[in-house]
Design a protein around this motif. Structure first.
Motif: not given
Length: 392
Positions: A19, A122, A126, A137, A140, A322, A325
């Motif tokens: 990432q 992401m 997940s 996350l 990430l 994050p 998200s």
């Protein structure tokens, strides 16, 4: 809440590195804006347009990915690899651009393929983490932050080297990240395959009050985030101009101010395990909003005060990302997590274009730091929205 011990230990670190590598393409153009302005005889306002081009490409890409449910229908790992390679190639096109339009197109296509890197990364996380998703996350988005900061750091390391070094360096890194993920990470055990897309899902998702709260909180966050990141070099340059005699290494400090957010993302992920994602989001929005109000009045303050506040802003401007998200994912049917994330991302990035261009035009016209107060609109609205989220 613990991450399942059955997950191989290398999975998350590889996803995080990939990432970071892929998202290093994002601000590769921004890091060399002064060079492009000089070489192609462009206006100083170019910083707003080059950022807008990437964001526009990302929006188009996320919408295409959402409509076609690409990350749901095909292997997310393969999608990530393809987009890492094509994004790197689009990034290299910047080197061969000879005018404003060609640079804009190169950055537009780079942004398009980033839609297969950031949200898909992401999605992969997940698919591997049924529990502890906020923590995963957090790492990430921390990788995204470091990836965003990396081109500025490359510019600093390159010193007097040609600006093309930044472009080729980030492109090579992106390819390496995509290959590493492809050869060492499989599709996650919690992945749900979905071959069709229903346009009505857009409205169905927003009927959920928690999805709405998380989404609108994210929109407020996005109004602030990329405008702040895009104009950090401008803030630093104006401080130097306002205080004759001070010398600040702008590429270095830009990379530090952006990059420090990577650490706070990881810390925010750990805090979310105990306090919850909503708590982390509210604290981040409150403090970053406070920074956005204070910074316009500190251009004649001592350098340690000015840089200190920018660092605090850099720390708190991103940990909520994050967590938003996570809240969006938790408020979405498992079959449409990728679709929900890409829809929210596309709208969020559309909002960044409005905020970036608004500040860009106001700055070009007034050259007054008070224009940066416009950024405060985001944290204010985001804090109001996420406060309505109901934790079960």
């Amino acid at each position: 809440m613990k991450i399942s011990s059955s997950i191989p230990k290398h999975i998350l670190p590889v996803i995080v590195f990939s990432q970071f590598a892929g998202t290093s393409l994002w601000f590769a153009g921004n890091a060399v804006v002064p060079d492009l302005i000089e070489e192609l005889n462009l206006l100083e306002m170019f910083v707003g347009f080059i950022t807008m081009a990437v964001q526009s490409g990302f929006i188009i890409g996320t919408l295409v990915f959402a409509v076609l449910s690409v990350a749901d229908r095909f292997s997310p790992v393969k999608v990530f690899l393809v987009c890492s390679v094509l994004g790197a190639l689009a990034n290299v096109l910047t080197i061969y651009s000879s005018n404003f339009t060609e640079v804009m197109l190169a950055r537009l296509f780079t942004g398009f393929f980033l839609a297969g890197i950031y949200p898909v990364g992401m999605k992969i996380a997940s698919d591997w983490h049924k529990e502890g998703l906020g923590k995963a996350l957090g790492y990430l988005v921390g990788a995204l932050v470091l990836g965003t900061a990396f081109p500025h750091f490359l510019k600093y390391l390159g010193g007097d080297m040609p600006w093309r070094f930044v472009i080729t360096g980030t492109s090579a890194l992106s390819v390496i990240g995509g290959l590493m993920l492809f050869y060492s990470v499989a599709d996650g055990p919690y992945r749900v395959r979905r071959s069709s897309f229903k346009p009505s899902m857009f409205f169905t998702l927003f009927k959920n009050s928690n999805f709405r709260s998380a989404a609108f909180g994210y929109f407020g966050h996005m109004w602030e985030l990329y405008t702040f990141w895009a104009f950090i070099p401008t803030l630093l340059a104006f401080y130097v101009l306002s205080n004759q005699g001070f010398i600040i290494n702008i590429p270095l400090w830009s990379s530090i101010i952006i990059g420090v957010g990577g650490i706070s993302c990881a810390i925010g992920g750990y805090i979310s395990l105990k306090k919850g994602s909503k708590f982390v989001s509210k604290i981040s929005l409150f403090i970053s909003g406070l920074c956005s109000v204070l910074i316009p009045f500190l251009f004649h303050a001592p350098v340690w005060v000015f840089l200190g506040l920018l660092l605090i802003w850099g720390i708190f401007v991103i940990p909520d990302s994050p967590q938003f998200s996570t809240l969006v994912a938790q408020s979405t049917d498992s079959s449409y997590i990728a679709t929900g994330l890409t829809i929210v991302n596309s709208i969020g990035f559309a909002i960044t274009i409005v905020s970036i261009q608004l500040v860009n035009l106001m700055w070009a016209h007034f050259q007054n730091p008070l224009v940066f107060l416009v950024i405060f609109i985001g944290p204010l609205c985001g804090l109001f929205a996420i406060s309505r989220y109901k934790v079960s």
